[in-house]
Design an enzyme around this catalytic site. Structure first.
Site, PDB file in Angstrom:
ATOM      1  N   THR A  18       0.817  -1.210   0.000  1.00 28.33           N
ATOM      2  CA  THR A  18       0.000   0.000   0.000  1.00 28.33           C
ATOM      3  C   THR A  18       0.851   1.260   0.000  1.00 28.33           C
ATOM      4  O   THR A  18       0.399   2.322  -0.411  1.00 28.33           O
ATOM      5  CB  THR A  18      -0.926   0.022   1.230  1.00 28.33           C
ATOM      6  OG1 THR A  18      -0.134  -0.154   2.418  1.00 28.33           O
ATOM      7  CG2 THR A  18      -1.953  -1.079   1.156  1.00 28.33           C
ATOM      8  N   ARG A  22       8.569  -2.552   0.948  1.00 27.07           N
ATOM      9  CA  ARG A  22       9.194  -2.578   2.269  1.00 27.07           C
ATOM     10  C   ARG A  22       9.749  -3.966   2.548  1.00 27.07           C
ATOM     11  O   ARG A  22       9.057  -4.962   2.368  1.00 27.07           O
ATOM     12  CB  ARG A  22       8.190  -2.198   3.359  1.00 27.07           C
ATOM     13  CG  ARG A  22       7.700  -0.769   3.253  1.00 27.07           C
ATOM     14  CD  ARG A  22       6.739  -0.420   4.369  1.00 27.07           C
ATOM     15  NE  ARG A  22       6.168   0.902   4.170  1.00 27.07           N
ATOM     16  CZ  ARG A  22       5.203   1.426   4.921  1.00 27.07           C
ATOM     17  NH1 ARG A  22       4.703   0.724   5.933  1.00 27.07           N
ATOM     18  NH2 ARG A  22       4.740   2.634   4.674  1.00 27.07           N
ATOM     19  N   SER A 112       8.023   4.175   6.843  1.00 27.78           N
ATOM     20  CA  SER A 112       7.026   4.870   7.639  1.00 27.78           C
ATOM     21  C   SER A 112       7.190   4.612   9.128  1.00 27.78           C
ATOM     22  O   SER A 112       8.201   4.946   9.724  1.00 27.78           O
ATOM     23  CB  SER A 112       5.620   4.504   7.162  1.00 27.78           C
ATOM     24  OG  SER A 112       4.653   5.319   7.793  1.00 27.78           O
ATOM     25  N   HIS A 113       6.196   3.968   9.743  1.00 27.95           N
ATOM     26  CA  HIS A 113       6.161   3.754  11.184  1.00 27.95           C
ATOM     27  C   HIS A 113       6.891   2.487  11.616  1.00 27.95           C
ATOM     28  O   HIS A 113       6.911   2.157  12.794  1.00 27.95           O
ATOM     29  CB  HIS A 113       4.712   3.677  11.645  1.00 27.95           C
ATOM     30  CG  HIS A 113       3.920   2.641  10.905  1.00 27.95           C
ATOM     31  ND1 HIS A 113       3.626   2.768   9.570  1.00 27.95           N
ATOM     32  CD2 HIS A 113       3.382   1.463  11.300  1.00 27.95           C
ATOM     33  CE1 HIS A 113       2.937   1.714   9.171  1.00 27.95           C
ATOM     34  NE2 HIS A 113       2.784   0.903  10.200  1.00 27.95           N
ATOM     35  N   LYS A 125       9.326   4.092  -2.169  1.00 33.16           N
ATOM     36  CA  LYS A 125       8.076   4.231  -2.915  1.00 33.16           C
ATOM     37  C   LYS A 125       8.188   5.402  -3.882  1.00 33.16           C
ATOM     38  O   LYS A 125       8.994   6.318  -3.691  1.00 33.16           O
ATOM     39  CB  LYS A 125       6.881   4.407  -1.984  1.00 33.16           C
ATOM     40  CG  LYS A 125       6.779   5.753  -1.289  1.00 33.16           C
ATOM     41  CD  LYS A 125       5.428   5.852  -0.585  1.00 33.16           C
ATOM     42  CE  LYS A 125       5.245   7.218   0.081  1.00 33.16           C
ATOM     43  NZ  LYS A 125       3.880   7.381   0.636  1.00 33.16           N
ATOM     44  N   ASP A 276       5.349   9.964  13.442  1.00 31.84           N
ATOM     45  CA  ASP A 276       6.024   8.684  13.186  1.00 31.84           C
ATOM     46  C   ASP A 276       7.316   8.864  12.412  1.00 31.84           C
ATOM     47  O   ASP A 276       7.819   9.969  12.231  1.00 31.84           O
ATOM     48  CB  ASP A 276       5.085   7.734  12.440  1.00 31.84           C
ATOM     49  CG  ASP A 276       4.835   8.159  11.003  1.00 31.84           C
ATOM     50  OD1 ASP A 276       4.822   9.365  10.726  1.00 31.84           O
ATOM     51  OD2 ASP A 276       4.672   7.272  10.136  1.00 31.84           O
ATOM     52  N   ASP A 278       8.324   8.777   9.246  1.00 34.00           N
ATOM     53  CA  ASP A 278       8.451   9.674   8.091  1.00 34.00           C
ATOM     54  C   ASP A 278       7.552  10.893   8.175  1.00 34.00           C
ATOM     55  O   ASP A 278       7.434  11.651   7.214  1.00 34.00           O
ATOM     56  CB  ASP A 278       8.195   8.918   6.789  1.00 34.00           C
ATOM     57  CG  ASP A 278       6.752   8.453   6.638  1.00 34.00           C
ATOM     58  OD1 ASP A 278       6.100   8.223   7.672  1.00 34.00           O
ATOM     59  OD2 ASP A 278       6.283   8.309   5.501  1.00 34.00           O
ATOM     60  N   ASP A 280       4.204  11.273   8.522  1.00 33.66           N
ATOM     61  CA  ASP A 280       2.871  11.365   7.929  1.00 33.66           C
ATOM     62  C   ASP A 280       1.760  10.915   8.867  1.00 33.66           C
ATOM     63  O   ASP A 280       0.590  10.992   8.506  1.00 33.66           O
ATOM     64  CB  ASP A 280       2.805  10.609   6.595  1.00 33.66           C
ATOM     65  CG  ASP A 280       3.016   9.109   6.726  1.00 33.66           C
ATOM     66  OD1 ASP A 280       3.295   8.630   7.847  1.00 33.66           O
ATOM     67  OD2 ASP A 280       2.913   8.411   5.692  1.00 33.66           O
ATOM     68  N   ARG A 281       2.113  10.466  10.066  1.00 33.27           N
ATOM     69  CA  ARG A 281       1.088  10.039  11.020  1.00 33.27           C
ATOM     70  C   ARG A 281       1.129  10.912  12.268  1.00 33.27           C
ATOM     71  O   ARG A 281       2.124  11.576  12.546  1.00 33.27           O
ATOM     72  CB  ARG A 281       1.288   8.568  11.410  1.00 33.27           C
ATOM     73  CG  ARG A 281       1.155   7.631  10.237  1.00 33.27           C
ATOM     74  CD  ARG A 281       1.329   6.183  10.643  1.00 33.27           C
ATOM     75  NE  ARG A 281       1.273   5.331   9.455  1.00 33.27           N
ATOM     76  CZ  ARG A 281       0.648   4.169   9.405  1.00 33.27           C
ATOM     77  NH1 ARG A 281       0.030   3.686  10.459  1.00 33.27           N
ATOM     78  NH2 ARG A 281       0.642   3.467   8.290  1.00 33.27           N
ATOM     79  N   THR A 343      -8.202   0.945   2.373  1.00 33.32           N
ATOM     80  CA  THR A 343      -7.038   1.412   3.114  1.00 33.32           C
ATOM     81  C   THR A 343      -5.907   1.747   2.141  1.00 33.32           C
ATOM     82  O   THR A 343      -5.660   1.026   1.183  1.00 33.32           O
ATOM     83  CB  THR A 343      -6.579   0.337   4.107  1.00 33.32           C
ATOM     84  OG1 THR A 343      -7.611   0.146   5.076  1.00 33.32           O
ATOM     85  CG2 THR A 343      -5.295   0.736   4.802  1.00 33.32           C
ATOM     86  N   LYS A 375      -0.862  11.879   3.794  1.00 37.54           N
ATOM     87  CA  LYS A 375      -1.254  12.227   5.148  1.00 37.54           C
ATOM     88  C   LYS A 375      -0.128  13.047   5.770  1.00 37.54           C
ATOM     89  O   LYS A 375       1.015  12.974   5.338  1.00 37.54           O
ATOM     90  CB  LYS A 375      -1.569  10.985   5.970  1.00 37.54           C
ATOM     91  CG  LYS A 375      -0.589   9.837   5.873  1.00 37.54           C
ATOM     92  CD  LYS A 375      -1.141   8.619   6.601  1.00 37.54           C
ATOM     93  CE  LYS A 375      -0.230   7.405   6.453  1.00 37.54           C
ATOM     94  NZ  LYS A 375      -0.438   6.716   5.165  1.00 37.54           N
ATOM     95  N   ARG A 495      -5.268  -7.366  11.259  1.00 35.14           N
ATOM     96  CA  ARG A 495      -5.871  -6.216  11.919  1.00 35.14           C
ATOM     97  C   ARG A 495      -7.372  -6.464  12.099  1.00 35.14           C
ATOM     98  O   ARG A 495      -8.076  -6.778  11.143  1.00 35.14           O
ATOM     99  CB  ARG A 495      -5.650  -4.945  11.107  1.00 35.14           C
ATOM    100  CG  ARG A 495      -4.186  -4.573  10.904  1.00 35.14           C
ATOM    101  CD  ARG A 495      -4.044  -3.080  10.595  1.00 35.14           C
ATOM    102  NE  ARG A 495      -2.768  -2.699  10.037  1.00 35.14           N
ATOM    103  CZ  ARG A 495      -1.647  -2.546  10.726  1.00 35.14           C
ATOM    104  NH1 ARG A 495      -1.640  -2.788  12.019  1.00 35.14           N
ATOM    105  NH2 ARG A 495      -0.530  -2.158  10.129  1.00 35.14           N
TER     106      ARG A 495
END
Length: 542
Positions: A18, A22, A112-113, A125, A276, A278, A280-281, A343, A375, A495
């Protein structure tokens, strides 16, 4: 300087998820691995004569990967690359630079996170010319290209100095090393009432911003402490480190426990936030009260007009399917459109580009608007600060008034990490096979009103995305969703998303896990989570 074509062969498993590709860092550092994937990007999007943005979150291997990507960009004929100083750019800042400079896209180095370090995670990405993540058709084309690649192009050149802002030449390509913070901070000043926020800080308002030894540290120090006048030391864990200081850079109550403990303590600041790896959160916390991402999105939508950049109102709002329906109730009250997407932030891009949505959000601590196509953690924090400055109320008071008006969507996500992939796949297959027979059955006193595997038809381009998560809905408005995450690098992350609506006025102040207990039991029973995975207790609860 000579351009070489280096012979290679396809490497299995280079399928972007997504948010790009990674893998564990040693995998990316393996022979030809990074180069194969980057060449596949350039082969699909084309590089000749084009301009790109390049940057990352500073995790281990970020600096070395940047030099490789620059030499490959030059070898593939790119005219110019804009790169953040030290190869650093937050993901939203990279998106802004793509849009500001009207480039042909950008490569972002981040997982990311996910944790960083020599034995942890790395990622790459591609973002399109609109600043947003590449859509599925493009990432699928990249994956197909990785399957047939026989060589990649590389410029024979020394490393360039990315620590100094300025222009340098790399073969025939121009490299502009830029301050990673300046343009982003200038954009934030156009969106928010910095004067009102500054006055709030001058009046004694206290805040704690945990940058989790990740990329937002320099951004938060510049904006919060220098431009808005927050006290020195407001930003903690402010230095980006290759291993994030050994932290798990995921802004949730589990991994940002230090911040949570402080905000629930006797001398808590007025406002707490975290971002986080990078940038974005975001996680938002008031004194003595945690704000779920779903509630945060709803509150921001209801109050966005208080910020200058959104004073004209919102065109619409969009949320990912697993995110609670709280923002839908706000949209209905405002008389604006609401959209439910799969998502992945890339699904918001068409809605934002078409002007059909202004605010978007995901339950996974991601919130943003049409100012970029990603985000944006710090943006969300600043919008909260703008709202607090104008309303002159506490976070708890704002939430209480919001729930009194709209009701409360109790919500939680339970993550079962590193589940054996075959067991997770078998569980999802069995659940999908049972969906048709669930309607009308009663579990924990709740009647199933519908069950499906979510599919999405993009209202802008008509593209269809199927099997985006299994939903089981109950007649009282409760529901649960199960899906396998595409952001992990080991096994599968299962999840489980849980939601139950309380209209009020009673029942608005329960503990979320207590309010959701019947839905939790129903989900475990219907999906047979323990039977398939051997797990009864989640690793992370948010």
């Amino acid at each position: 300087m000579t351009i070489h074509t280096v012979a290679t062969s396809p490497i299995a498993g280079q399928k972007p998820g997504t948010s790009g590709l990674r893998k564990k860092t040693p995998v990316f550092m393996g022979r030809h691995y990074l180069e194969n994937f980057v060449q596949s990007i350039f082969d699909v999007v084309g590089a000749e004569g084009k301009t790109f943005v390049l940057g990352g979150d500073g995790r281990y291997f970020n600096d070395r990967a940047a030099q490789v990507i620059l030499r490959m960009a030059a070898a593939n004929g790119a005219a110019r690359v804009i790169v953040g100083q030290g190869a650093i750019l937050s993901t939203p800042a990279a998106s802004h630079l793509i849009r500001l400079n009207k480039t042909d896209g950008g490569i972002i180095m981040s997982a990311s996170h996910n944790p960083g370090g020599p034995d942890e995670d790395f990622g790459v990405k591609f973002n399109m010319a609109n600043g947003g993540p590449a859509p599925e058709a493009v990432t699928e084309a990249m994956f197909e290209r990785t399957k047939v690649l026989t060589g990649y192009r590389m410029l024979d050149a020394q490393d360039i100095d990315l620590g100094r802002v300025g222009r340098v030449q790399l073969g025939a390509m121009v490299v502009d090393v830029v301050d990673p913070v300046a343009d982003y901070a200038a954009l934030m000043e156009t969106l928010f009432d910095f004067g009102a926020i500054r006055a709030m800080f001058q009046g004694g308002f206290r805040m704690r911003m945990d940058s989790m030894c990740a990329v937002t540290g320099p951004y938060a120090v510049e904006i919060l402490e220098r431009r808005l006048g927050a006290a020195a030391g407001t930003v903690v864990n402010k230095e980006p480190l290759p291993d994030f200081g050994g932290m798990h850079p995921d802004p949730n109550p589990t991994w940002a426990k230090g911040l949570m403990d402080e905000m629930m303590g006797p001398d808590a600041p007025d406002f707490g936030a975290a971002s986080d790896g990078d940038g974005d959160r975001n996680m938002v916390v008031g004194r003595g009260i945690y704000v779920s991402p779903s509630d945060s999105l709803a509150v921001l939508a209801a109050n966005a007009h208080l910020a200058p950049g959104y004073a004209k109102g919102l065109a619409g709002v969009a949320r990912s399917m697993p995110t609670s329906a709280a923002v839908d109730r706000v949209a209905e009250a405002l008389g604006i459109a609401s959209f439910e997407t799969p998502t992945g932030w890339k699904f918001f891009g068409n809605l934002l580009d078409a002007g059909r949505a202004t605010l978007c959000g995901e339950e996974s601590f991601g919130t943003g608007s049409d100012h970029v196509r990603e985000k944006d953690g710090l943006w969300a924090v600043l919008l909260w600060l703008n709202i607090l400055a104008v309303r002159k109320q506490s976070v708890a008071e704002i939430l209480a008034e919001h729930w009194a008006r709209f009701g409360r969507n109790y919500y939680s996500r339970h993550d079962f990490e590193a589940v054996a992939s075959d067991r997770a796949d078998a569980m999802m297959a069995a659940l999908r096979g049972a969906l048709a027979g669930l309607k009308g059955q009663v579990f924990e006193g709740m009647t199933v009103s519908g069950a499906d595997d979510f599919a999405y038809t993009d209202p802008v381009d008509g593209s269809v995305s199927e099997k985006q998560g299994v939903r089981v809905m109950f007649s009282d408005g409760s529901r649960f969703v199960l899906r396998l995450s595409g952001t992990g690098t080991e096994g599968a992350t299962l999840r489980l998303y849980l939601e139950r609506y309380a209209a009020g006025p009673a029942g608005l102040n329960l503990d979320p896990q207590e309010a959701l207990a019947p839905v939790i039991r129903a989900a475990h029973g219907i999906a047979r989570i323990a039977g398939f995975t051997g797990r009864e207790t989640p690793d992370v609860v948010t």
